[in-house]
Design an enzyme around this catalytic site. Structure first.
Site, mmCIF file in Angstrom:
data_model
loop_
_atom_site.group_PDB
_atom_site.id
_atom_site.type_symbol
_atom_site.label_atom_id
_atom_site.label_comp_id
_atom_site.label_asym_id
_atom_site.label_seq_id
_atom_site.Cartn_x
_atom_site.Cartn_y
_atom_site.Cartn_z
ATOM 1 N N SER A 175 0.806 -1.220 0.000
ATOM 2 C CA SER A 175 0.000 0.000 0.000
ATOM 3 C C SER A 175 0.839 1.270 0.000
ATOM 4 O O SER A 175 0.406 2.291 -0.507
ATOM 5 C CB SER A 175 -0.937 0.006 1.194
ATOM 6 O OG SER A 175 -0.206 -0.002 2.398
ATOM 7 N N HIS A 203 -5.033 -3.991 -2.117
ATOM 8 C CA HIS A 203 -4.818 -3.168 -3.308
ATOM 9 C C HIS A 203 -4.687 -3.997 -4.577
ATOM 10 O O HIS A 203 -4.503 -3.445 -5.655
ATOM 11 C CB HIS A 203 -3.562 -2.298 -3.132
ATOM 12 C CG HIS A 203 -3.728 -1.250 -2.079
ATOM 13 N ND1 HIS A 203 -4.342 -0.037 -2.311
ATOM 14 C CD2 HIS A 203 -3.390 -1.253 -0.768
ATOM 15 C CE1 HIS A 203 -4.360 0.664 -1.205
ATOM 16 N NE2 HIS A 203 -3.779 -0.052 -0.243
ATOM 17 N N LYS A 234 -11.848 -0.602 -1.547
ATOM 18 C CA LYS A 234 -10.923 0.005 -2.509
ATOM 19 C C LYS A 234 -11.468 -0.207 -3.929
ATOM 20 O O LYS A 234 -12.461 0.407 -4.282
ATOM 21 C CB LYS A 234 -9.515 -0.530 -2.250
ATOM 22 C CG LYS A 234 -9.000 0.093 -0.949
ATOM 23 C CD LYS A 234 -7.739 -0.442 -0.373
ATOM 24 C CE LYS A 234 -7.438 0.343 0.922
ATOM 25 N NZ LYS A 234 -6.518 -0.341 1.809
HETATM 26 C C1 LIG Z 1 -6.544 -0.466 3.302
HETATM 27 C C2 LIG Z 1 -5.827 -1.673 3.757
HETATM 28 C C3 LIG Z 1 -6.361 -2.509 4.744
HETATM 29 C C4 LIG Z 1 -7.589 -2.137 5.515
HETATM 30 O O1 LIG Z 1 -8.748 -2.230 4.759
HETATM 31 P P1 LIG Z 1 -10.022 -1.365 5.210
HETATM 32 O O2 LIG Z 1 -11.160 -2.072 4.592
HETATM 33 O O3 LIG Z 1 -9.797 0.002 4.682
HETATM 34 O O4 LIG Z 1 -10.056 -1.400 6.704
HETATM 35 C C5 LIG Z 1 -5.705 -3.673 5.051
HETATM 36 N N1 LIG Z 1 -4.555 -4.001 4.438
HETATM 37 C C6 LIG Z 1 -3.988 -3.205 3.506
HETATM 38 C C7 LIG Z 1 -2.718 -3.619 2.865
HETATM 39 C C8 LIG Z 1 -4.608 -2.007 3.146
HETATM 40 O O5 LIG Z 1 -4.033 -1.210 2.253
#
Ligand SMILES: *Cc1c(COP(=O)(O)O)cnc(C)c1O
Length: 380
Positions: A175, A203, A234
């Site tokens: 990320s 991602h 996302k």
């Molecule tokens: C955004 C993210 C999360 C958390 O996901 P949410 O649904 O936003 O809580 C977990 N792991 C990674 C690598 C992320 O980028």
């Protein structure tokens, strides 16, 4: 009560505040009253505002109301949840799937449920905060290997012999750096040492692989016994998260992951939206093609302008600036010029590696990207 701590954050340029963002399509927005183009959203395919996705959410809200009313093991598990679980398992090529309130809740729930006392977790050095917190809640021993470094992972296995079970935890697309985990090598080491891989597809879902199925598809690897988690917030343009894994693993998580057991189920409308997103990903593959064209466009322009750009050809493209205060200055100058991309600073990234983290979406036009690059050249 916290004056000293706050003062010290301010002096180091590390103080965080929230901006209010209003957006009609996920990319063109008004931030704190200023019209601008977002280069920071994770809505990579523009699905949060897709007419079919919005219509699915509205229809489910009309039919079932705004909330699920209870945890999934009580009365919170509806046909919308069931449909979405089945859709995710099919998309990810696994026997079964399970929904969670968010990706953060997933990682803090599944890691301690899977990795128990007497086990060892080998965790990538750049793993997300939610993975770090999941490891902290686990009674397993945690070893950190160097980011994406297969040799470091292999070296740690030499010290991991006496443990009951071995777990490797990595993100697919990272990320903060936008690079991709070396899954062939990781899978080979997992085989060699009898370890199980937990793969964070936050991602990667919707962005990697021919059909957007994620990291394993990208590398042509079978889902095998890999335990995949991902978020619906996302590329799927909704909210919530999932685990996709074998039926056995899912049955265990239903009985042991505390953030699943003791938290209200997702609203039906959110599930319906994510299910619709999975259908759009299948029916409109041109979105992913266009996203990739935009990734190439921005990447080449930034490199051409002399920036050091991290990442592995994914929609996450951090341009290294160096000092935290300089990254903050550039980010706010860009916002004045109509482009919103956040400065990422310690403790999220190491000292001296502060950056502007650009993310592109299938909704950006060529002009959006050209405008951004012209502005950075002028302001950096
Ligand atoms: C955004 C993210 C999360 C958390 O996901 P949410 O649904 O936003 O809580 C977990 N792991 C990674 C690598 C992320 O980028």
């Amino acid at each position: 009560m916290f004056e000293n701590s706050m003062q010290s954050l301010t002096e180091k340029g590390l103080l965080r505040t929230m901006r209010t963002v209003e957006s009609s399509d996920g990319v063109h927005a008004v931030v704190d009253g200023k019209t601008c183009i977002l280069f920071c959203s994770n809505d990579y395919l523009g699905l949060s505002t897709h007419p079919k996705v919005k219509a699915a959410a509205i229809e489910a809200a009309n039919a079932a109301g705004s909330g699920s009313g209870a945890a999934p093991l009580i009365s919170g598990n509806t046909s919308w949840h069931k449909n979405l679980k089945e859709g995710i398992a099919a998309f990810k090529g696994t026997e079964d799937a399970l929904l969670f309130g968010s990706g953060y809740l997933t990682n803090i729930g599944i890691i301690p449920a899977l990795a128990q006392e007497g086990d060892v977790i080998l965790s990538d050095g750049l793993n997300h905060a939610s993975i770090i917190d999941g490891c902290r809640l686990s009674k397993a021993e945690v070893m950190i290997y160097d980011h994406c470094a297969v040799a470091s992972l292999a070296a740690h296995f030499k010290n991991a012999a006496g443990f009951n079970r071995r777990w490797i935890i990595t993100e697919g697309v990272f990320s903060m750096d936008g690079d991709i985990a070396p899954m062939h090598e990781i899978a080979a080491l997992a085989d060699k040492y009898g370890a199980t891989v937990i793969l964070d597809e936050a991602h990667s879902t919707g962005t990697l692989g021919e059909a957007g199925r994620g990291t394993l598809e990208h590398f042509g690897l079978p889902s095998g016994n890999v335990i995949q988690m991902g978020t619906l917030g996302k590329a799927l343009g909704s909210y919530g998260a999932f685990v996709a894994a074998s039926g056995d693993t899912i049955r265990w998580l239903i009985n042991s992951a505390r953030s699943f057991m003791f938290s209200t189920a997702l609203p039906p409308s959110v599930c319906a939206a994510a299910s619709a997103s999975l259908r759009v990903i299948k029916d409109e593959p041109e979105r992913l093609v266009y996203l990739r064209e935009n990734v190439d466009r921005l990447r080449h322009s930034l490199l051409g302008a002399g920036f050091k750009v991290l990442g592995g050809g994914t929609p996450i493209m951090p341009a290294i600036i160096g000092k935290a205060d300089e990254a903050v200055r550039l980010s706010s100058a860009l916002l004045d010029a109509g482009f919103y991309a956040p400065a990422i600073r310690p403790p999220t990234v190491p000292d001296g590696m502060s950056r502007i983290r650009f993310t592109v979406s299938a909704l950006h036009t060529e002009d959006d990207i050209k405008g951004l690059v012209d502005a950075i050249k002028r302001l950096a």
